[in-house]
Every structure is written in structure tokens, then in C-alpha cells.
Design an enzyme around this catalytic site. Structure first.
Site, PDB file in Angstrom:
ATOM      1  N   HIS A 196      11.815 -33.355  15.108  1.00 39.57           N
ATOM      2  CA  HIS A 196      11.952 -33.540  16.574  1.00 39.57           C
ATOM      3  C   HIS A 196      10.567 -33.387  17.188  1.00 39.57           C
ATOM      4  CE1 HIS A 196      14.323 -32.874  20.494  1.00 39.57           C
ATOM      5  NE2 HIS A 196      13.043 -32.924  20.832  1.00 39.57           N
ATOM      6  N   HIS A 223       7.640 -34.962  20.251  1.00 41.96           N
ATOM      7  CA  HIS A 223       7.230 -35.825  21.367  1.00 41.96           C
ATOM      8  C   HIS A 223       5.768 -36.183  21.195  1.00 41.96           C
ATOM      9  CE1 HIS A 223      10.944 -35.016  23.625  1.00 41.96           C
ATOM     10  NE2 HIS A 223      10.869 -33.834  23.035  1.00 41.96           N
ATOM     11  N   LYS A 261      18.978 -41.095  20.205  1.00 45.96           N
ATOM     12  CA  LYS A 261      18.948 -39.817  20.923  1.00 45.96           C
ATOM     13  C   LYS A 261      19.817 -39.871  22.173  1.00 45.96           C
ATOM     14  CE  LYS A 261      17.517 -35.707  22.098  1.00 45.96           C
ATOM     15  NZ  LYS A 261      16.198 -35.148  22.277  1.00 45.96           N
ATOM     16  N   HIS A 291      20.619 -33.873  22.795  1.00 43.34           N
ATOM     17  CA  HIS A 291      20.094 -32.802  23.661  1.00 43.34           C
ATOM     18  C   HIS A 291      21.316 -32.097  24.239  1.00 43.34           C
ATOM     19  CE1 HIS A 291      17.062 -30.906  26.397  1.00 43.34           C
ATOM     20  NE2 HIS A 291      18.205 -30.584  26.982  1.00 43.34           N
ATOM     21  N   HIS A 299      17.160 -28.680  18.834  1.00 44.15           N
ATOM     22  CA  HIS A 299      16.606 -27.443  19.407  1.00 44.15           C
ATOM     23  C   HIS A 299      17.665 -26.461  19.893  1.00 44.15           C
ATOM     24  CE1 HIS A 299      17.222 -29.972  22.910  1.00 44.15           C
ATOM     25  NE2 HIS A 299      16.078 -30.605  22.804  1.00 44.15           N
ATOM     26  N   LEU A 333      12.930 -26.767  27.673  1.00 39.97           N
ATOM     27  CA  LEU A 333      14.380 -26.953  27.727  1.00 39.97           C
ATOM     28  C   LEU A 333      14.887 -27.323  26.347  1.00 39.97           C
ATOM     29  CD1 LEU A 333      14.651 -28.837  31.120  1.00 39.97           C
ATOM     30  CD2 LEU A 333      15.512 -26.541  30.597  1.00 39.97           C
ATOM     31  N   ASP A 342      10.096 -29.869  18.408  1.00 42.74           N
ATOM     32  CA  ASP A 342      10.172 -30.202  19.835  1.00 42.74           C
ATOM     33  C   ASP A 342       8.821 -29.957  20.503  1.00 42.74           C
ATOM     34  OD1 ASP A 342      11.226 -31.098  22.221  1.00 42.74           O
ATOM     35  OD2 ASP A 342      12.155 -29.175  22.731  1.00 42.74           O
ATOM     36  N   ALA A 375       8.819 -28.971  31.692  1.00 43.88           N
ATOM     37  CA  ALA A 375       9.370 -28.240  30.552  1.00 43.88           C
ATOM     38  C   ALA A 375       8.763 -28.760  29.260  1.00 43.88           C
ATOM     39  CB  ALA A 375      10.881 -28.421  30.524  1.00 43.88           C
TER      40      ALA A 375
HETATM   41  C1  NCD Z   1      10.808 -32.254  26.272  1.00 40.81           C
HETATM   42  C2  NCD Z   1       9.724 -33.165  26.846  1.00 40.81           C
HETATM   43  O1  NCD Z   1       8.818 -32.654  27.494  1.00 40.81           O
HETATM   44  O2  NCD Z   1       9.786 -34.380  26.626  1.00 40.81           O
HETATM   45  N1  NCD Z   1      10.754 -31.000  26.964  1.00 40.81           N
HETATM   46  C3  NCD Z   1      11.242 -29.820  26.530  1.00 40.81           C
HETATM   47  O3  NCD Z   1      11.214 -28.851  27.291  1.00 40.81           O
HETATM   48  N2  NCD Z   1      11.729 -29.665  25.322  1.00 40.81           N
HETATM   49  C4  NCD Z   1      12.133 -32.909  26.363  1.00 40.81           C
HETATM   50  C5  NCD Z   1      13.215 -32.214  25.573  1.00 40.81           C
HETATM   51  O4  NCD Z   1      13.246 -32.266  24.351  1.00 40.81           O
HETATM   52  O5  NCD Z   1      14.083 -31.588  26.204  1.00 40.81           O
HETATM   53 ZN    ZN Z   2      12.397 -32.624  22.731  1.00 42.00          ZN
END
Ligand code: NCD
Ligand code: ZN
Length: 348
Positions: free
Chosen positions: A14, A16, A99, A136, A174, A219, A247, A263
Site C-alpha cells: 500500500h 502513495h 481500490k 479503505h 491499514h 487516516l 501507506d 492526512a
Molecule cells: C492517504 C493519502 O494521503 O493519499 N492519506 C492517509 O492519511 N493515509 C490516503 C489514504 O490512504 O487514506
Molecule cells: Zn493510503
């Protein structure tokens, strides 16, 4: 006490990576230690079609010249998603999962699902074709307390979806609560969960006690200490249904240190040394390799990696870069708040 461990090269299920200047700046942070990662599709606009995923994959590879990192692409489920496009992209190896973001649940989730009946047909097609759904797991109702949103999601959304579409393979992303851990443990085949690095280390006090710390805000939000302990037990238990999904979610510092901060915790840079310390502290160093390099690959039906990563323990605590400078601004690296004695000393 062990002072060196060599692991199969790990995967992050996971992640980003963003796009543009941020992508260029932070992609090497993951590619350094990890062989592969499941890439989240919450760009603006989101990655919805197989063609968009293929184009995004190219941009990721362009940000990593000379690297043998493999991005495992995903699609963002919307109420208008085309089941035929999803199953074709999966069959062609372009995507590895879809997702599900409840609309409004987190960063860039406005195109997410509002009415779950509207995606039922897509989920059935995915179940038939063996396309995993990454979830999520938070409701977004304003009357549900933010600390209860994961547990309520299981009851109101996840469990009904799994009953309605029995063959669907689901990864609860997560997880942050004991309820989620227990739900996964109680399920038959077809359900797994990722656990982040930061949720093994922080509880809600880290965010709020003695001053507000935006770099610990993500989050789902970190919960009470009992939940953190349940996550550590799950991650270090050797149960193959729990595996690493960092994450790691970079935001430029000015967007986090703000009156309405974004977040996301950015853990790509130091996840492996930090996890080695968490596992050592739990007396479970021998279970680290399966958590980072076996269980996730097995769930996704991927071959295990052939490379290795060696971590070495030193007596004095290690320090990590405090921030990574990117063309989109500096990004603060997660501060684990414990003494970390491990560092990566060889990659093969
Ligand atoms: C993630 C993001 O910034 O893309 N933020 C997070 O707090 N984890 C999105 C997500 O996975 O919820
Ligand atoms: Zn995420």
C-alpha cells in the site's frame, strides 16, 4: 542477540507515489529498499481506467531511471467503473487490484463510492476474474465519531459486501483497531489486512498530547494504545493474513503544517529499519521476513522476490533524514519516537 539479518527483498502492499515533481522526489525512497509496491490510484483526477494505469506506470518508471523496481498498479473504483475494462486490465497484467474509497473518506476520495449497490455488478465481475479489492475501511457519516469509523465500516459496509459477493478477495487496508484485527482473524479464506509502519508505533496521544503533531496525523487516525498493541501482535504473530502496506503518503510540509492539515505519514525512507526494531522489541525478528516479503506476495499470487536486503544492528541508535526535498517542497520523514538500532547495510 542477532546483529545482522538478510531478508528476501520486501514489497510494500500500500503506497502513495503521487505524480509530477512529488513522484520524482519520493519514488527513489521506496525503490531503494523495496522490489515492488501496490500503487494507490488516488491522484487528481483518479486512475480509473486500464489505459490511465498503464500511463501512470510509465511515469513512475520514468522517475526511476535504471531501477528494477516494479510498480503494481491499481484502479480507483467509482460508481461508473467499467467491469470489462477492469477485468481486461487485470488479465493483461496492467493492474493487480481495485481500490474502494468511500466518497470523502480521505485524501482525494471525492470520486469514491456513495451507494454500494451501484458497484455490486463490478464487484461480482472482479470476484469471478479473481481481481482483489483493496478497501479503505472507514464510514464517512458525520454523526459517526472519527475514532469509531473503522469499526462501524466493518459492520455496515465490509461485512455486507463480503456476504453479497462471496468469492471476492478483499484486503482491508491499514487496519487500526482491535475490531479489524479480530474481524480478519475470524474470516474464512479471501480476507487479509495490511498494517502500516506508523500504526505499530503511535497511538492517538502521539498526535494530540502536549501539542498537535500534524506529521502523525493520517487516516484512519491512530487509535488508543490497546489498539496499537493489537496491531503489533497481529503483525508479529506469523499469521499470513497480516502483511506490510506502509501507506507511506507524502504531503509537502506546508500542506500538513496548516490550519487544515492533510492526512498522511511519510514512512518510505525508514520503514525497514523501523520495522526491524519493532519486530526485535516484540521478540519476533525471525518473523519479519514473512511479514514484508512472503505473505503479501502469496495473497496477491505473485512470485516471491529473488533479491535480498541486509540489515545490521549497531549499539548506538541510528538517525534518519528528517525530510526529503522534492520539487513539490520538503516532505517530513516519519519520526518513530523509539531508539532504532537497525540500518540497511546491503542490497542485492
Ligand atoms: C492517504 C493519502 O494521503 O493519499 N492519506 C492517509 O492519511 N493515509 C490516503 C489514504 O490512504 O487514506
Ligand atoms: Zn493510503
Amino acid at each position: 542477540m542477532r546483529t545482522e539479518i538478510t531478508l528476501t527483498r520486501p514489497d510494500d502492499f500500500h503506497l502513495h507515489l503521487r505524480d509530477g515533481a512529488m513522484l520524482e522526489g519520493i519514488a527513489p525512497e521506496t525503490a531503494r529498499d523495496f522490489a515492488r509496491a501496490i500503487i494507490m490510484p488516488n491522484l487528481v483526477p483518479p486512475v480509473v481506467t486500464g489505459a490511465q494505469a498503464a500511463a501512470y506506470r510509465k511515469r513512475i518508471m520514468a522517475a526511476l531511471p535504471g531501477s528494477n523496481f516494479t510498480p503494481l498498479m491499481t484502479l480507483y473504483l467509482t460508481e461508473a467503473s467499467d467491469p470489462a475494462d477492469i477485468t481486461a486490465a487485470h488479465a493483461a497484467g496492467i493492474i493487480h487490484a481495485v481500490k474502494l474509497y468511500p466518497a470523502g473518506a480521505t485524501t482525494n476520495s471525492d470520486s469514491g463510492v456513495r451507494d454500494f449497490d451501484r458497484v455490486r455488478g463490478t464487484l461480482e465481475a472482479m470476484a469471478q476474474a479473481g481481481v482483489p479489492l483493496c478497501v479503505h475501511g472507514e464510514v464517512t457519516d458525520s454523526d459517526i465519531d472519527i475514532f469509531d469509523r473503522e469499526a462501524v465500516f466493518i459492520e455496515r459496509v465490509l461485512d455486507p459486501i463480503r456476504r453479497a459477493v462471496p468469492g471476492l478477495r478483499v484486503v482491508m487496508e491499514h487496519v487500526t483497531t482491535q475490531e479489524a484485527v479480530e474481524y480478519v482473524q475470524a474470516a474464512d479464506a479471501g480476507l487479509a489486512a495490511t498494517i502500516t509502519t506508523h500504526h505499530l508505533l503511535i497511538n492517538r496521544n502521539h498526535i494530540l498530547a502536549g501539542g498537535i503533531r500534524p506529521h502523525y496525523y493520517c487516516l484512519p487516525v491512530a487509535k488508543r494504545e490497546v489498539h496499537r498493541q493489537a496491531l503489533v501482535r497481529a503483525a508479529t504473530s506469523g499469521d499470513p493474513r497480516f502483511f506490510l502496506g506502509t501507506d507511506s503518503a507524502p504531503h509537502a510540509d506546508d500542506t500538513k503544517e496548516s490550519a487544515c492539515g492533510c492526512a498522511g505519514c511519510f514512512t518510505a525512507t525508514n520503514t525497514m529499519p523501523v520495522l526491524a526494531q519493532v519486530f526485535e522489541n516484540a521478540g519476533a525478528l525471525d518473523r519479519l521476513e514473512a511479514y514484508v516479503a512472503r505473505y503479501g506476495a502469496d495473497f496477491y499470487g505473485l512470485p516471491r522476490n529473488t533479491g535480498t536486503l541486509t540489515l545490521t544492528r549497531q549499539d548506538t541508535p541510528v538517525s534518519f533524514p528528517r525530510r526529503i526535498d522534492t520539487g513539490a517542497g520538503p516532505v517530513t520523514v516519519f519520526e518513530p519516537g523509539i531508539a532504532v538500532h537497525w540500518q540497511v547495510t546491503a542490497r542485492a
